[in-house]
Design a protein around this motif. Structure first.
Motif, PDB file in Angstrom:
ATOM      1  N   UNK A 184       0.806  -1.224   0.000  1.00 51.32           N
ATOM      2  CA  UNK A 184       0.000   0.000   0.000  1.00 51.32           C
ATOM      3  C   UNK A 184       0.839   1.273   0.000  1.00 51.32           C
ATOM      4  N   UNK A 185       2.147   1.164   0.169  1.00 47.37           N
ATOM      5  CA  UNK A 185       3.001   2.354   0.240  1.00 47.37           C
ATOM      6  C   UNK A 185       2.970   3.125  -1.070  1.00 47.37           C
ATOM      7  N   UNK A 186       2.840   4.434  -0.955  1.00 46.75           N
ATOM      8  CA  UNK A 186       2.796   5.318  -2.119  1.00 46.75           C
ATOM      9  C   UNK A 186       4.205   5.825  -2.393  1.00 46.75           C
ATOM     10  N   UNK A 187       4.620   5.762  -3.642  1.00 48.15           N
ATOM     11  CA  UNK A 187       5.959   6.225  -4.010  1.00 48.15           C
ATOM     12  C   UNK A 187       6.002   7.755  -4.047  1.00 48.15           C
ATOM     13  N   UNK A 188       7.188   8.284  -3.970  1.00 46.12           N
ATOM     14  CA  UNK A 188       7.372   9.737  -4.010  1.00 46.12           C
ATOM     15  C   UNK A 188       6.942  10.297  -5.366  1.00 46.12           C
ATOM     16  N   UNK A 189       7.244   9.592  -6.445  1.00 46.09           N
ATOM     17  CA  UNK A 189       6.869  10.083  -7.779  1.00 46.09           C
ATOM     18  C   UNK A 189       5.356  10.136  -7.938  1.00 46.09           C
ATOM     19  N   UNK A 190       4.619   9.189  -7.349  1.00 50.05           N
ATOM     20  CA  UNK A 190       3.153   9.229  -7.411  1.00 50.05           C
ATOM     21  C   UNK A 190       2.614  10.422  -6.638  1.00 50.05           C
ATOM     22  N   UNK A 191       3.254  10.768  -5.533  1.00 50.66           N
ATOM     23  CA  UNK A 191       2.826  11.934  -4.753  1.00 50.66           C
ATOM     24  C   UNK A 191       3.106  13.237  -5.493  1.00 50.66           C
ATOM     25  N   UNK A 192       4.143  13.260  -6.327  1.00 47.98           N
ATOM     26  CA  UNK A 192       4.418  14.458  -7.133  1.00 47.98           C
ATOM     27  C   UNK A 192       3.415  14.608  -8.268  1.00 47.98           C
ATOM     28  N   UNK A 214      -3.080  15.524  -4.698  1.00 48.71           N
ATOM     29  CA  UNK A 214      -4.351  15.553  -3.968  1.00 48.71           C
ATOM     30  C   UNK A 214      -4.966  14.166  -3.815  1.00 48.71           C
ATOM     31  N   UNK A 215      -4.697  13.257  -4.754  1.00 45.86           N
ATOM     32  CA  UNK A 215      -5.345  11.946  -4.730  1.00 45.86           C
ATOM     33  C   UNK A 215      -4.681  10.955  -3.765  1.00 45.86           C
ATOM     34  N   UNK A 216      -3.497  11.253  -3.271  1.00 43.36           N
ATOM     35  CA  UNK A 216      -2.797  10.323  -2.382  1.00 43.36           C
ATOM     36  C   UNK A 216      -2.802  10.773  -0.921  1.00 43.36           C
ATOM     37  N   UNK A 217      -3.522  11.850  -0.607  1.00 43.14           N
ATOM     38  CA  UNK A 217      -3.567  12.350   0.767  1.00 43.14           C
ATOM     39  C   UNK A 217      -4.212  11.286   1.668  1.00 43.14           C
ATOM     40  N   UNK A 218      -3.563  11.008   2.784  1.00 38.68           N
ATOM     41  CA  UNK A 218      -4.065  10.034   3.749  1.00 38.68           C
ATOM     42  C   UNK A 218      -3.542   8.624   3.541  1.00 38.68           C
ATOM     43  N   UNK A 219      -2.788   8.393   2.497  1.00 35.57           N
ATOM     44  CA  UNK A 219      -2.251   7.055   2.219  1.00 35.57           C
ATOM     45  C   UNK A 219      -0.864   6.906   2.858  1.00 35.57           C
ATOM     46  N   UNK A 220      -0.459   5.672   3.169  1.00 40.00           N
ATOM     47  CA  UNK A 220       0.849   5.465   3.807  1.00 40.00           C
ATOM     48  C   UNK A 220       1.999   5.600   2.813  1.00 40.00           C
ATOM     49  N   UNK A 221       3.154   6.007   3.341  1.00 44.27           N
ATOM     50  CA  UNK A 221       4.344   6.167   2.502  1.00 44.27           C
ATOM     51  C   UNK A 221       5.587   5.966   3.353  1.00 44.27           C
ATOM     52  N   UNK A 222       6.673   5.609   2.683  1.00 43.30           N
ATOM     53  CA  UNK A 222       7.996   5.528   3.299  1.00 43.30           C
ATOM     54  C   UNK A 222       8.970   6.203   2.346  1.00 43.30           C
TER      55      UNK A 222
END
Length: 190
Positions: free
Chosen positions: A30-38, A42-50
């Motif tokens: 479920x971890x969101x990558x940094x490139x997806x957050x860039x 707005x669509x990845x707010x609240x999702x887990x990341x490392x």
């Protein structure tokens, strides 16, 4: 018996995780990558990341600490793989105080948490949209020591100098002889 050995081996291998305990998450998929957050902030707010990288700035306030990090890809155990190409920067927000002398500029760090709403800030005079990570776990990686290679030449002194000068064994002896002009020597029988 083989079933028991396989079961014990699998339990031992799953118990030995390479990622530090502070960076563990319940589901790695479920971890969101940094490139997806860039790309879709707005669509990845609240999702887990490392995410991790190199510390650029530490700002403490009464509301908590904001650490600005130059992002790099992570190795499988969570340590940033620092190179000459950065993916960008992000801000990690931490509740409480973080000592800037411990988390100093240039240190390698990794954060785990949930993605928050991105913030606009500046890098120098450039306006930049920072992805924000509400950190629930952090890990400051120890500095790596560079391997020092020392070569010691254990050859004897006379042998070692052989590479730079001629060895000390006897040289051919030069015997002076009369100097002759070009052609044959002149005789008195003219």
């Amino acid at each position: 018996m083989k079933l028991w050995i396989a079961l014990i081996a699998s339990l031992v291998l799953t118990a030995c995780s390479a990622v530090p305990d502070a960076l563990q998450v319940s589901n790695e998929d479920e971890l969101v990558s940094y490139s997806a957050a860039l790309e879709q902030p707005e669509s990845v707010v609240g999702k887990p990341a490392r995410w991790g990288g190199v510390i650029a700035d530490v700002q403490n306030s009464d509301n908590g600490t904001v650490i600005e990090v130059v992002n790099f890809a992570l190795q499988r155990w969570g340590r940033p793989l620092v190179s000459d190409q950065s993916n960008g920067r992000f801000r990690a927000k931490i509740d409480g105080f973080v000592d800037p002398m411990v988390y100093k500029q240039g240190s390698h760090v990794t954060f785990a948490g949930t993605i928050a709403k991105p913030e606009t800030g500046t890098i120098g005079e450039y306006t930049y949209l920072f992805p924000v990570l509400e950190a629930t776990g952090k890990y400051l990686w120890p500095a790596r020591k560079e391997n020092t290679r020392i070569e010691v030449n254990y050859d004897s002194l006379w042998y070692r100098h052989y590479y730079y000068t001629r060895p000390a064994y006897p040289r051919p002896v030069y015997i002076p002889s009369p100097v002759m002009e070009k052609g044959s020597p002149k005789t008195d029988n003219n």
